[in-house]
Design a protein around this motif. Structure first.
Motif, PDB file in Angstrom:
ATOM      1  N   ASP A  32       0.841  -1.204   0.000  1.00  9.88           N
ATOM      2  CA  ASP A  32       0.000   0.000   0.000  1.00  9.88           C
ATOM      3  C   ASP A  32       0.873   1.249   0.000  1.00  9.88           C
ATOM      4  O   ASP A  32       1.964   1.258   0.582  1.00  9.88           O
ATOM      5  CB  ASP A  32      -0.898   0.044   1.237  1.00  9.88           C
ATOM      6  N   ILE A  33       0.360   2.306  -0.605  1.00 16.29           N
ATOM      7  CA  ILE A  33       1.092   3.570  -0.646  1.00 16.29           C
ATOM      8  C   ILE A  33       1.317   4.105   0.768  1.00 16.29           C
ATOM      9  O   ILE A  33       2.381   4.649   1.064  1.00 16.29           O
ATOM     10  CB  ILE A  33       0.373   4.604  -1.535  1.00 16.29           C
ATOM     11  N   SER A  34       0.340   3.922   1.659  1.00 18.93           N
ATOM     12  CA  SER A  34       0.505   4.409   3.027  1.00 18.93           C
ATOM     13  C   SER A  34       1.637   3.675   3.746  1.00 18.93           C
ATOM     14  O   SER A  34       2.426   4.282   4.471  1.00 18.93           O
ATOM     15  CB  SER A  34      -0.804   4.268   3.818  1.00 18.93           C
ATOM     16  N   THR A  35       1.746   2.377   3.520  1.00 25.96           N
ATOM     17  CA  THR A  35       2.849   1.589   4.104  1.00 25.96           C
ATOM     18  C   THR A  35       4.179   2.040   3.526  1.00 25.96           C
ATOM     19  O   THR A  35       5.159   2.228   4.252  1.00 25.96           O
ATOM     20  CB  THR A  35       2.637   0.090   3.830  1.00 25.96           C
ATOM     21  N   LEU A  36       4.192   2.220   2.223  1.00 24.99           N
ATOM     22  CA  LEU A  36       5.413   2.685   1.561  1.00 24.99           C
ATOM     23  C   LEU A  36       5.821   4.050   2.082  1.00 24.99           C
ATOM     24  O   LEU A  36       6.999   4.283   2.369  1.00 24.99           O
ATOM     25  CB  LEU A  36       5.208   2.744   0.051  1.00 24.99           C
ATOM     26  N   SER A  37       4.874   4.940   2.238  1.00 23.89           N
ATOM     27  CA  SER A  37       5.166   6.297   2.703  1.00 23.89           C
ATOM     28  C   SER A  37       5.812   6.285   4.089  1.00 23.89           C
ATOM     29  O   SER A  37       6.787   7.004   4.329  1.00 23.89           O
ATOM     30  CB  SER A  37       3.886   7.125   2.715  1.00 23.89           C
ATOM     31  N   ARG A  38       5.288   5.473   4.990  1.00 22.38           N
ATOM     32  CA  ARG A  38       5.889   5.370   6.338  1.00 22.38           C
ATOM     33  C   ARG A  38       7.315   4.847   6.260  1.00 22.38           C
ATOM     34  O   ARG A  38       8.215   5.346   6.948  1.00 22.38           O
ATOM     35  CB  ARG A  38       5.048   4.454   7.228  1.00 22.38           C
ATOM     36  N   ASN A  39       7.539   3.849   5.412  1.00 24.14           N
ATOM     37  CA  ASN A  39       8.886   3.301   5.258  1.00 24.14           C
ATOM     38  C   ASN A  39       9.837   4.321   4.637  1.00 24.14           C
ATOM     39  O   ASN A  39      10.984   4.450   5.065  1.00 24.14           O
ATOM     40  CB  ASN A  39       8.848   2.020   4.432  1.00 24.14           C
ATOM     41  N   LEU A  40       9.358   5.048   3.640  1.00 26.54           N
ATOM     42  CA  LEU A  40      10.204   6.060   3.008  1.00 26.54           C
ATOM     43  C   LEU A  40      10.516   7.204   3.960  1.00 26.54           C
ATOM     44  O   LEU A  40      11.629   7.745   3.934  1.00 26.54           O
ATOM     45  CB  LEU A  40       9.547   6.587   1.738  1.00 26.54           C
ATOM     46  N   ASP A  41       9.552   7.584   4.810  1.00 25.95           N
ATOM     47  CA  ASP A  41       9.806   8.649   5.785  1.00 25.95           C
ATOM     48  C   ASP A  41      10.967   8.281   6.705  1.00 25.95           C
ATOM     49  O   ASP A  41      11.813   9.121   7.019  1.00 25.95           O
ATOM     50  CB  ASP A  41       8.546   8.945   6.605  1.00 25.95           C
ATOM     51  N   LYS A  42      11.036   7.033   7.123  1.00 26.84           N
ATOM     52  CA  LYS A  42      12.148   6.566   7.968  1.00 26.84           C
ATOM     53  C   LYS A  42      13.465   6.649   7.192  1.00 26.84           C
ATOM     54  O   LYS A  42      14.484   7.101   7.722  1.00 26.84           O
ATOM     55  CB  LYS A  42      11.877   5.131   8.430  1.00 26.84           C
TER      56      LYS A  42
END
Length: 75
Positions: free
Chosen positions: A55-65
């Motif tokens: 999911d884009i939301s999961t990806l976004s959290r991972n990319l933020d880290k």
């Protein structure tokens, strides 16, 4: 050894390298998979989410880290 066995060995070794790199960088396995899937020319979040099948939301959290660790840039 046939091509299927060699391919399986290669895949296992590749995943082992990603796990080891994630430990060294103090990131999760999923974050390491995100990192290795980003081409040098860059990629949109939607394309990367599709490529990784997350999911884009999961990806976004991972990319933020990864951004906080200065491993990737978001534009």
């Amino acid at each position: 050894m046939n091509i299927i066995e060699l391919s399986n060995d290669f895949c296992q070794n590749h995943l082992t390298c990603i796990r080891r790199a994630s430990n060294i960088l103090h990131i999760t396995y999923t974050q390491a998979m995100c990192l290795q899937a980003i081409p040098f020319r860059g990629i949109s979040q939607a394309e990367l989410a599709k490529k990784l099948n997350i999911d884009i939301s999961t990806l976004s959290r991972n990319l933020d880290k990864l951004v906080k660790l200065k491993l990737v840039d978001k534009k």
